[in-house]
Design a protein around this motif. Structure first.
Motif, short mmCIF file in Angstrom:
data_model
loop_
_atom_site.label_atom_id
_atom_site.label_comp_id
_atom_site.label_asym_id
_atom_site.label_seq_id
_atom_site.Cartn_x
_atom_site.Cartn_y
_atom_site.Cartn_z
N VAL A 60 31.44 95.80 33.61
CA VAL A 60 32.18 95.10 34.64
C VAL A 60 31.23 94.76 35.78
N THR A 107 36.90 92.54 34.30
CA THR A 107 37.77 93.56 33.70
C THR A 107 37.10 94.14 32.46
N ALA A 133 33.82 99.72 31.55
CA ALA A 133 33.97 99.92 32.99
C ALA A 133 32.85 100.78 33.54
#
Length: 213
Positions: A60, A107, A133
């Motif tokens: 991300v 995302t 992430a």
């Protein structure tokens, strides 16, 4: 005196902002989709983009750069079913027709991109990636099993003669003692990171401000 305090505060604020920007810039990675192929109909079909994306640790905040000529291709993010069928019936956002296009990965999860011009997608102009992430864990270490032991031919030597006498483990008189602890005396290498450097830098600036106030 007040003027010098004001100047010092401005310097501190500018330095902290520079450190934050440096950290943000270092956390981003720019990926040029397809490298030399760019965003075009690949010569060997969709396998070209599959191979390009394989093994890349997309995170991300990273940026995908789609290099293509304006009005000759576009970039459209879609759902997986539209990706598989090469249709734009379930688009995510608007298509980008002006190249080159920079797309920031905002995302985590699976991301799918296609070109909606003609039959470009059917010809392989499509990209699927997985975005994390946080940095992924290191892959497990693999060890090579030792080769099977080859039985040795029987020996005619009596067992008593085959075994040498045990050696004494006592150090020689007057000689230096030998350490048998593995890795004794070897300290681990120092490690540093931009985050640690930035933290110390901000602390140092705080001390300087406190001195002048």
């Amino acid at each position: 005196m007040n003027n010098s305090k004001s100047i010092m505060m401005r310097v501190v604020v500018a330095a902290v902002a520079a450190v934050v920007m440096l950290q943000c810039a270092s956390a981003q990675t720019r990926y040029v989709v397809g490298d030399g192929i760019g965003w075009d109909i690949p010569p060997n079909g969709a396998a070209a983009y599959t191979s390009w994306a394989s093994g890349k640790p997309f995170m991300v905040g990273d940026i995908l750069v789609f290099n293509f000529a304006t009005n000759q291709h576009d970039v459209q993010q879609v759902q997986q079913d539209s990706f598989d069928a090469c249709t734009s019936t379930n688009p995510i956002g608007n298509s980008i027709t002006n190249g080159p296009a920079n797309i920031t990965l905002s995302t985590a999860g699976d991301h799918y991109y296609i070109c909606t011009f003609g039959r470009h997608c059917q010809a392989g102009q499509k990209l699927a990636i997985n975005v994390s992430a946080t940095p992924g864990a290191s892959p497990p270490l693999t060890t090579t099993p030792p080769p099977p032991a080859t039985p040795s031919p029987p020996s005619n030597t009596p067992p008593e003669a085959a075994c040498p006498p045990p050696e004494s483990s006592d150090p020689p008189v007057g000689g230096p003692a030998v350490s048998t602890t593995p890795g004794a005396g070897n300290s681990p290498p120092d490690s540093s990171s931009p985050v640690v450097f930035a933290s110390f830098f901000v602390m140092f600036l705080g001390i300087v401000v406190a001195t002048f106030l």
